[in-house]
Write a protein that holds these residues in place. Structure first.
Motif, PDB file in Angstrom:
ATOM      1  N   UNK A   1     -31.209 -25.617  24.754  1.00  0.00           N
ATOM      2  CA  UNK A   1     -31.883 -25.936  23.496  1.00  0.00           C
ATOM      3  C   UNK A   1     -31.760 -24.757  22.545  1.00  0.00           C
ATOM      4  N   UNK A   2     -31.508 -25.044  21.283  1.00  0.00           N
ATOM      5  CA  UNK A   2     -31.373 -24.017  20.262  1.00  0.00           C
ATOM      6  C   UNK A   2     -32.620 -23.964  19.391  1.00  0.00           C
ATOM      7  N   UNK A   3     -32.663 -22.927  18.547  1.00  0.00           N
ATOM      8  CA  UNK A   3     -33.780 -22.803  17.610  1.00  0.00           C
ATOM      9  C   UNK A   3     -33.919 -24.034  16.725  1.00  0.00           C
ATOM     10  N   UNK A   4     -32.784 -24.635  16.363  1.00  0.00           N
ATOM     11  CA  UNK A   4     -32.795 -25.786  15.460  1.00  0.00           C
ATOM     12  C   UNK A   4     -33.462 -27.008  16.085  1.00  0.00           C
ATOM     13  N   UNK A   5     -33.520 -27.046  17.421  1.00  0.00           N
ATOM     14  CA  UNK A   5     -34.121 -28.186  18.098  1.00  0.00           C
ATOM     15  C   UNK A   5     -35.620 -28.036  18.293  1.00  0.00           C
ATOM     16  N   UNK A   6     -36.161 -26.882  17.913  1.00  0.00           N
ATOM     17  CA  UNK A   6     -37.599 -26.646  18.000  1.00  0.00           C
ATOM     18  C   UNK A   6     -38.222 -26.929  16.637  1.00  0.00           C
ATOM     19  N   UNK A   7     -39.061 -27.932  16.584  1.00  0.00           N
ATOM     20  CA  UNK A   7     -39.729 -28.278  15.334  1.00  0.00           C
ATOM     21  C   UNK A   7     -40.756 -27.201  14.987  1.00  0.00           C
ATOM     22  N   UNK A   8     -40.750 -26.722  13.757  1.00  0.00           N
ATOM     23  CA  UNK A   8     -41.658 -25.656  13.339  1.00  0.00           C
ATOM     24  C   UNK A   8     -42.553 -26.163  12.213  1.00  0.00           C
ATOM     25  N   UNK A   9     -43.848 -26.123  12.468  1.00  0.00           N
ATOM     26  CA  UNK A   9     -44.842 -26.480  11.450  1.00  0.00           C
ATOM     27  C   UNK A   9     -45.633 -25.217  11.121  1.00  0.00           C
ATOM     28  N   UNK A  10     -45.367 -24.635   9.981  1.00  0.00           N
ATOM     29  CA  UNK A  10     -46.035 -23.389   9.602  1.00  0.00           C
ATOM     30  C   UNK A  10     -47.437 -23.661   9.081  1.00  0.00           C
ATOM     31  N   UNK A  11     -48.348 -22.749   9.372  1.00  0.00           N
ATOM     32  CA  UNK A  11     -49.720 -22.911   8.886  1.00  0.00           C
ATOM     33  C   UNK A  11     -49.765 -22.633   7.386  1.00  0.00           C
ATOM     34  N   UNK A  12     -50.656 -23.302   6.688  1.00  0.00           N
ATOM     35  CA  UNK A  12     -50.751 -23.155   5.229  1.00  0.00           C
ATOM     36  C   UNK A  12     -51.463 -21.876   4.821  1.00  0.00           C
ATOM     37  N   UNK A  13     -52.358 -21.403   5.671  1.00  0.00           N
ATOM     38  CA  UNK A  13     -53.111 -20.181   5.373  1.00  0.00           C
ATOM     39  C   UNK A  13     -53.012 -19.234   6.556  1.00  0.00           C
ATOM     40  N   UNK A  14     -52.589 -18.023   6.306  1.00  0.00           N
ATOM     41  CA  UNK A  14     -52.463 -17.041   7.378  1.00  0.00           C
ATOM     42  C   UNK A  14     -53.806 -16.344   7.632  1.00  0.00           C
ATOM     43  N   UNK A  15     -54.057 -16.002   8.886  1.00  0.00           N
ATOM     44  CA  UNK A  15     -55.275 -15.288   9.243  1.00  0.00           C
ATOM     45  C   UNK A  15     -55.218 -13.840   8.766  1.00  0.00           C
ATOM     46  N   UNK A  16     -56.383 -13.244   8.639  1.00  0.00           N
ATOM     47  CA  UNK A  16     -56.434 -11.813   8.363  1.00  0.00           C
ATOM     48  C   UNK A  16     -56.120 -11.062   9.655  1.00  0.00           C
ATOM     49  N   UNK A  17     -55.227 -10.111   9.578  1.00  0.00           N
ATOM     50  CA  UNK A  17     -54.823  -9.379  10.768  1.00  0.00           C
ATOM     51  C   UNK A  17     -55.843  -8.286  11.108  1.00  0.00           C
ATOM     52  N   UNK A  18     -55.976  -7.976  12.384  1.00  0.00           N
ATOM     53  CA  UNK A  18     -56.919  -6.942  12.789  1.00  0.00           C
ATOM     54  C   UNK A  18     -56.398  -5.551  12.465  1.00  0.00           C
ATOM     55  N   UNK A  19     -57.248  -4.559  12.594  1.00  0.00           N
ATOM     56  CA  UNK A  19     -56.848  -3.168  12.444  1.00  0.00           C
ATOM     57  C   UNK A  19     -56.042  -2.770  13.672  1.00  0.00           C
ATOM     58  N   UNK A  20     -54.737  -2.540  13.496  1.00  0.00           N
ATOM     59  CA  UNK A  20     -53.879  -2.209  14.631  1.00  0.00           C
ATOM     60  C   UNK A  20     -54.241  -0.867  15.272  1.00  0.00           C
ATOM     61  N   UNK A  21     -55.029  -0.052  14.600  1.00  0.00           N
ATOM     62  CA  UNK A  21     -55.476   1.222  15.172  1.00  0.00           C
ATOM     63  C   UNK A  21     -56.719   1.049  16.043  1.00  0.00           C
ATOM     64  N   UNK A  22     -57.256  -0.162  16.074  1.00  0.00           N
ATOM     65  CA  UNK A  22     -58.509  -0.372  16.800  1.00  0.00           C
ATOM     66  C   UNK A  22     -58.473  -1.716  17.528  1.00  0.00           C
ATOM     67  N   UNK A  23     -57.453  -1.902  18.341  1.00  0.00           N
ATOM     68  CA  UNK A  23     -57.276  -3.170  19.049  1.00  0.00           C
ATOM     69  C   UNK A  23     -57.905  -3.128  20.436  1.00  0.00           C
ATOM     70  N   UNK A  24     -58.577  -4.211  20.803  1.00  0.00           N
ATOM     71  CA  UNK A  24     -58.999  -4.390  22.187  1.00  0.00           C
ATOM     72  C   UNK A  24     -57.941  -5.256  22.871  1.00  0.00           C
ATOM     73  N   UNK A  25     -58.279  -5.855  24.012  1.00  0.00           N
ATOM     74  CA  UNK A  25     -57.274  -6.644  24.730  1.00  0.00           C
ATOM     75  C   UNK A  25     -57.661  -8.118  24.742  1.00  0.00           C
ATOM     76  N   UNK A  26     -56.768  -8.946  24.169  1.00  0.00           N
ATOM     77  CA  UNK A  26     -56.878 -10.390  24.303  1.00  0.00           C
ATOM     78  C   UNK A  26     -58.032 -11.051  23.582  1.00  0.00           C
ATOM     79  N   UNK A  27     -58.411 -10.529  22.410  1.00  0.00           N
ATOM     80  CA  UNK A  27     -59.537 -11.116  21.675  1.00  0.00           C
ATOM     81  C   UNK A  27     -59.136 -11.768  20.360  1.00  0.00           C
ATOM     82  N   UNK A  28     -57.964 -11.426  19.829  1.00  0.00           N
ATOM     83  CA  UNK A  28     -57.486 -12.043  18.590  1.00  0.00           C
ATOM     84  C   UNK A  28     -56.099 -12.638  18.836  1.00  0.00           C
TER      85      UNK A  28
END
Length: 357
Positions: A1-28
């Motif tokens: 299977x190629x990338x073209x065979x994977x249907x992609x539905x993009x979200x209309x609104x992107x989430x706010x990203x966390x502070x990469x300097x203060x990440x915990x594990x597996x919460x966002x």
């Protein structure tokens, strides 16, 4: 299977990203997820990337009642040259299929899974943190979705991949952790599901982990389920001991998870001509080696923590302090080498790193 065979539905609104300097594990979690369906008689079908969202299942779905599920864990890293690297993803997908076979889940096409994973990471690449000690954690998993209360394997499944930017798994980071040796409960026995990465193994370990947490210990070191004397693994890691110049790790016996970081550490030590042995080893031998002054280091290995030095073991009322509770030179060397390869800082003579784009 190629990338073209994977249907992609993009979200209309992107989430706010966390502070990469203060990440915990597996919460966002990132903006999108991958889903692939399985139907008996049709096979795996309808690969798609969709906005990250709750999933809807019938209350009678087999996953809820009989725990028919498997999962994996791996990471993506961004290099200083903005390349995205995966670490041995083929090994994760091979292990996923081994786990699936044990749980009577149909195998997936490993190349398809890696293609889908790369596509999903490309869609959400802005979520990969670029701070030292961070990464994008990847969780592929399969659940049984058929609504049926009879005890049998499901006829329908979903394979999904979700992503989470993470910091260190343990708050100690590369500093040594304290581990409690479990003497009452057991995690697995040969012939059971200990060598499969399935949810029930971890649920069954929670009782001991809660008790260890209450005493200030980061994890539990499990002994064998039959005699409760031979070392198996830590809750989230395989384990290694350096004794009198030789590195020893419990041999795979059917109840120990075949860790990919474990495999990589063994290959790395052999590459360095450092003696490494896989064998059955008892907790008594470890304490005796400590008493004789030849237990030099101990460390755990796993995708989440990579390398986690062990500074203390607690067993039957006794505290065993290893290497004065400090990170050993070998632990640090292995950590630096593996993380260097994973992040593209160091040369990869093994061909472990895989470029996403």
């Amino acid at each position: 299977m190629t990338n073209d065979q994977i249907n992609v539905q993009l979200c209309s609104t992107r989430k706010e990203k966390p502070d990469f300097n203060n990440l915990s594990f597996g919460t966002v979690f990132t903006d999108h997820m991958f889903i692939l369906d399985y139907t008996e008689g049709t096979g795996w079908h309808d690969p798609r990337i969709v906005p990250y969202q709750p999933i809807t299942l019938d209350p009678a779905s087999i996953i809820f009642h009989y725990g028919q599920t498997v999962f994996e864990g791996l990471k993506a890293y961004v290099t200083k040259d903005k390349e995205i690297l995966l670490f041995r993803p083929d090994q994760n997908m091979k292990r996923l299929n081994r786990s699936s076979t044990r749980l009577c889940i149909p195998e997936i096409d490993e190349e398809l899974a890696i293609t889908a994973l790369k596509k999903l990471i490309t869609v959400d690449k802005e979520w990969i943190p670029n701070v030292a000690g961070t990464s994008l954690y990847i969780r592929p998993f399969i659940i049984a979705t058929e609504p049926y209360l009879g005890v049998s394997s499901s006829e329908t499944y979903q394979f999904m991949i979700i992503l989470s930017p993470v910091g260190a798994y343990y708050k100690e980071g590369i500093n040594p952790v304290k581990i409690s040796v479990e003497s009452e409960y057991v995690r697995a026995v040969p012939g059971g599901t200990g060598n499969a990465k399935t949810a029930g193994n971890y649920a069954g370990a929670l009782k001991a982990q809660v008790a260890a947490d209450a005493e200030g210990y980061s994890q539990v070191l499990w002994l064998d389920g039959k005699e409760k004397k031979y070392i198996e693994e830590v809750g989230s890691m395989n384990v290694f001991f350096k004794i009198n110049g030789e590195v020893v790790t419990p041999s795979l016996n059917g109840s120990i998870l075949e860790g990919i970081t474990r495999k990589s550490v063994i290959e790395l030590l052999e590459h360095w001509d450092i003696p490494v042995v896989e064998k059955q080893i008892s907790i008594d031998e470890i304490f005796r080696a400590h008493q004789e002054g030849i237990l030099e280091e101990a460390f755990g290995t796993g995708t989440a923590a990579v390398i986690s030095p062990i500074g203390e073991l607690f067993w039957q009322g006794e505290k065993l302090i290893i290497n004065n509770g400090e990170t050993g030179s070998l632990s640090k060397k292995v950590y630096d080498e593996l993380t260097g390869i994973q992040t593209g800082i160091k040369e990869d003579p093994f061909g472990w790193s895989v470029k996403v784009e």
